[in-house]
Design an enzyme around this catalytic site. Structure first.
Site, PDB file in Angstrom:
ATOM      1  N   THR A   1     -35.699  10.118 -22.428  1.00 12.03           N
ATOM      2  CA  THR A   1     -35.286   9.553 -21.146  1.00 12.03           C
ATOM      3  C   THR A   1     -33.855  10.005 -20.844  1.00 12.03           C
ATOM      4  O   THR A   1     -32.990   9.986 -21.714  1.00 12.03           O
ATOM      5  CB  THR A   1     -35.374   8.019 -21.194  1.00 12.03           C
ATOM      6  OG1 THR A   1     -36.749   7.662 -21.345  1.00 12.03           O
ATOM      7  CG2 THR A   1     -34.828   7.389 -19.925  1.00 12.03           C
ATOM      8  N   LEU A   2     -33.656  10.461 -19.613  1.00  9.59           N
ATOM      9  CA  LEU A   2     -32.334  10.925 -19.185  1.00  9.59           C
ATOM     10  C   LEU A   2     -31.776   9.947 -18.154  1.00  9.59           C
ATOM     11  O   LEU A   2     -32.505   9.517 -17.248  1.00  9.59           O
ATOM     12  CB  LEU A   2     -32.434  12.320 -18.555  1.00  9.59           C
ATOM     13  CG  LEU A   2     -33.059  13.414 -19.423  1.00  9.59           C
ATOM     14  CD1 LEU A   2     -33.263  14.694 -18.595  1.00  9.59           C
ATOM     15  CD2 LEU A   2     -32.177  13.722 -20.635  1.00  9.59           C
ATOM     16  N   GLU A   3     -30.519   9.583 -18.315  1.00 11.39           N
ATOM     17  CA  GLU A   3     -29.889   8.682 -17.336  1.00 11.39           C
ATOM     18  C   GLU A   3     -29.081   9.563 -16.392  1.00 11.39           C
ATOM     19  O   GLU A   3     -28.024  10.067 -16.750  1.00 11.39           O
ATOM     20  CB  GLU A   3     -28.978   7.670 -18.039  1.00 11.39           C
ATOM     21  CG  GLU A   3     -29.693   6.788 -19.052  1.00 11.39           C
ATOM     22  CD  GLU A   3     -29.685   7.359 -20.457  1.00 11.39           C
ATOM     23  OE1 GLU A   3     -28.957   8.336 -20.715  1.00 11.39           O
ATOM     24  OE2 GLU A   3     -30.420   6.826 -21.316  1.00 11.39           O
TER      25      GLU A   3
ATOM     26  N   GLY B   1     -22.958  19.782 -14.667  1.00 14.51           N
ATOM     27  CA  GLY B   1     -21.770  18.919 -14.784  1.00 14.51           C
ATOM     28  C   GLY B   1     -20.725  19.270 -13.738  1.00 14.51           C
ATOM     29  O   GLY B   1     -20.056  18.389 -13.196  1.00 14.51           O
TER      30      GLY B   1
ATOM     31  N   ARG C   1     -25.831  20.230 -19.115  1.00 10.53           N
ATOM     32  CA  ARG C   1     -25.421  21.632 -19.056  1.00 10.53           C
ATOM     33  C   ARG C   1     -24.231  21.720 -18.113  1.00 10.53           C
ATOM     34  O   ARG C   1     -24.184  21.016 -17.089  1.00 10.53           O
ATOM     35  CB  ARG C   1     -26.578  22.516 -18.577  1.00 10.53           C
ATOM     36  CG  ARG C   1     -27.723  22.582 -19.581  1.00 10.53           C
ATOM     37  CD  ARG C   1     -28.865  23.439 -19.073  1.00 10.53           C
ATOM     38  NE  ARG C   1     -28.461  24.820 -18.896  1.00 10.53           N
ATOM     39  CZ  ARG C   1     -28.606  25.505 -17.765  1.00 10.53           C
ATOM     40  NH1 ARG C   1     -29.148  24.913 -16.707  1.00 10.53           N
ATOM     41  NH2 ARG C   1     -28.220  26.744 -17.674  1.00 10.53           N
TER      42      ARG C   1
END
Lengths: 207, 392
Positions: free
Chosen positions: A136-138, A115, A111
């Protein structure tokens, strides 16, 4: 492939047929459905990378346990936060368990509010048709100061696309049904790296 | 942390006042008395320290987040809204509860009222079952001991029971039997029977609270726990499991759970009902205590029903069916198509789904409890359901 707008997203999420439904479990607030994206929230589980004093990650070595040793599992309850320092990388996941039917695919992107403070949310952004699990978020902090991450907050957005037809080809990769951040299964690609070595040998010996 | 600060303040205040007195003791005899008191103070401090071993567990909770939310909600609903619950993994193989463990020790030396703050309840659970999400409903029985203590349920149940003429007569006969068997005086024999009466009544109340609050979930967890042993073994503090299962089935039937239990795990349901209908005869005071439980079961049910009021779980076919469909698709159930799901239905839905998948008979119970896939779905489902409910 067309991008699903608000009404189409709502319809996909509420489809009475579970096989055709875009499962978002749970959809805490319908306001998460935007004009053409769905906001997703940050989950409570994380994998924090440790600094290690042994050899680095070599997918060709095929040591899956080594990847596990590189990461520490951390749970952060709702209401608490986890600080992400500049340059730090960790794995998180969406709070929502998502399941894409075979006729839908998507992209997860950060979003803009996050950012703008330097937070990168996802690098492997494509979500294949048939995928099911907590995405999964990096997470990487590219900013100049630490950022507090609060589980449950809206962290990313999902753009959902309708495929031209239902091909029946669905995701069957290494990350099936995760219910939290999954470590890299890069070592499962060892066979491909060995194949590259074979190819290199053939290239050297080719006449 | 507030408790520890308050506890520290209470101890410090006591030590300061005693030290000031010791420094001004006028003669040798008084000083000897002071040394003796200081020794006692050291022993007291050691006891206090050993009663605080659970503190370490605060920084490293033994349960997943979903189960933690689930148990904490139950404690707030059933004990008191400001309860401070600490779950501690223990090497021991059984579950246990302690409330405010340091308050008694502090009261020996000072004023326990100086320790302010929330009520602390500590629940010990077997370390080996730390990851057995389907068995964690057993913790509800432990919490129920705190409910009994706080709301005087055992006392009220016993007062009502002792109004029964027939019960008083059989109590006397049991005491006579104990007197003859143990060769003790009347009073000691009566105390032995009275202690059993009190303990068994409280155990039965705790089972009833867990059954009312959780529905069949507690029964299934309990049967897994006792299945490996002798279900007719009774102790001075606990009724035989066969009798406890019989009472739980009666409670569940009264709440309308029978059709659901039969639909998802019919053979298991039949086996349980057949088992409880064919128990052995018990002897002397055990026979009296079993009879007492049967005689007072209806009163206990009324007592617990009034205590739990709206917190009893009611059967909901549609929600359980939806949970079953989600689980079959590998989706953690946290929300139905029409809204929130009670986390207790998530827990029960996971049990019913696992039982059905394992065949639905008595052998399916341990298989279901060990099914690896369901654990993750249950803990995630509980976590998210708790969040959705708290959000609204």
């Amino acid at each position: 492939m067309s991008l699903l707008h608000h009404e189409a997203l709502t319809e996909a999420i509420k489809d009475p047929n579970l096989d055709r439904r875009l499962v978002v479990m749970p959809l805490i607030d319908e306001a998460q459905i935007g004009p053409a994206t769905l906001d997703v929230r940050l989950g409570t589980e994380f994998r924090v990378l440790r600094r290690i004093d042994d050899a680095g990650l070599d997918p060709g070595a095929g040591d899956e346990a080594h990847v596990e040793r590189m990461q520490e599992h951390v749970t952060v309850p709702i209401g608490e936060s986890l600080w992400l320092h500049p340059g730090q990388f960790l794995l998180g996941s969406t709070l929502e368990y998502l399941r894409f039917p075979s006729h839908l695919g998507g992209y997860v992107v950060g979003r803009s509010s996050w950012g703008r403070v330097g937070l990168l949310v996802a690098t492997a952004i494509m979500v294949q048709p048939g995928f099911g699990g907590n995405l999964t978020l990096e997470l990487v902090n590219h900013g100049e100061g630490p950022i507090a991450l609060y589980p449950g907050c809206r962290i990313a957005q999902l753009a959902v696309h309708a495929l031209p037809g239902d091909t029946g080809h669905v995701y069957g990769g290494k990350y099936v049904g995760p219910i939290g951040p999954e470590v890299s299964r890069l070592t499962k690609e060892r066979a491909e790296i060995e194949k590259l070595a074979d190819v290199a040998d053939k290239l050297k010996s080719a006449t | 942390m507030r408790h520890l600060t308050a506890l520290y303040d209470a101890v410090e205040s006591h030590v300061r006042s005693r030290r000031a007195e010791f420094l001004t003791l006028p003669d040798e005899a008084s000083r000897i008395g002071g040394v003796i008191e200081m020794r006692s103070l050291v022993r007291w401090a050691q006891e206090l320290q050993s009663s605080l071993t659970w503190v370490d567990a605060i920084s490293d909770p033994p349960l997943d987040l979903g189960t933690k939310y689930f148990i904490e909600l139950a404690a707030r609903r059933l004990i008191t809204p400001d309860v401070d619950l600490v779950l501690v993994p223990a090497a021991d193989s059984s579950y246990a509860t302690y409330s405010d463990p340091y308050r008694k020790i502090v009261s020996e030396w000072g004023n326990p009222a100086t320790i302010e703050g929330d009520r602390v309840t500590i629940v010990f659970l077997p370390r080996r079952e730390q990851r057995s999400a389907l068995l964690h409903p057993l913790i509800l029985h432990e919490l129920s001991h705190a409910v009994c203590s706080d709301h005087g349920l055992t006392r009220r149940a016993l007062e009502k029971a002792m109004k029964r003429k027939r019960l008083r007569k059989r109590f006397g006969q049991a005491a006579e039997a104990v007197k003859a068997r143990d060769n003790v005086v009347d009073q000691e024999a009566a105390l032995t029977v009275a202690a059993g009466l009190r303990s068994w009544t409280e155990e039965a109340i705790c089972d009833a609270i867990a059954s009312f609050y959780l529905g069949p979930t507690y029964l299934y967890s309990f049967v897994v726990e006792v299945l490996g042993g002798n279900i007719d073994r009774s102790g001075s503090t606990h009724p035989p499991p066969r009798k406890r299962i019989a009472l739980m089935l009666d409670h569940l039937d009264s709440l309308g759970w029978a059709p659901i239990m039969s639909r998802y795990a019919g053979p298991l349901d039949e086996w349980l009902r057949h088992s409880v209908a064919n128990g052995p005869a018990y002897s002397e005071e055990r026979d009296f205590l079993v009879w007492m439980l049967e005689t007072t079961a209806s009163d206990l049910r009324s007592l617990v029903g009034r205590q739990l009021d709206s917190h009893s779980l009611t059967p909901d076919d549609a929600v359980l069916e939806e949970i079953d469909e989600l689980l079959a698709a590998g989706i953690p159930p946290a929300q139905s198509h029409i809204g929130t799901i009670d986390p207790r239905s998530v827990s029960l839905g996971c049990w019913l789904h696992a039982l059905q998948n394992a065949g639905g008979d008595i052998t399916s119970l341990p298989l279901a409890a060990d099914a690896s896939g369901i654990e993750g779905l249950l803990s995630k489902g509980l976590e998210m359901a708790a969040l959705v409910n708290a959000w609204d």
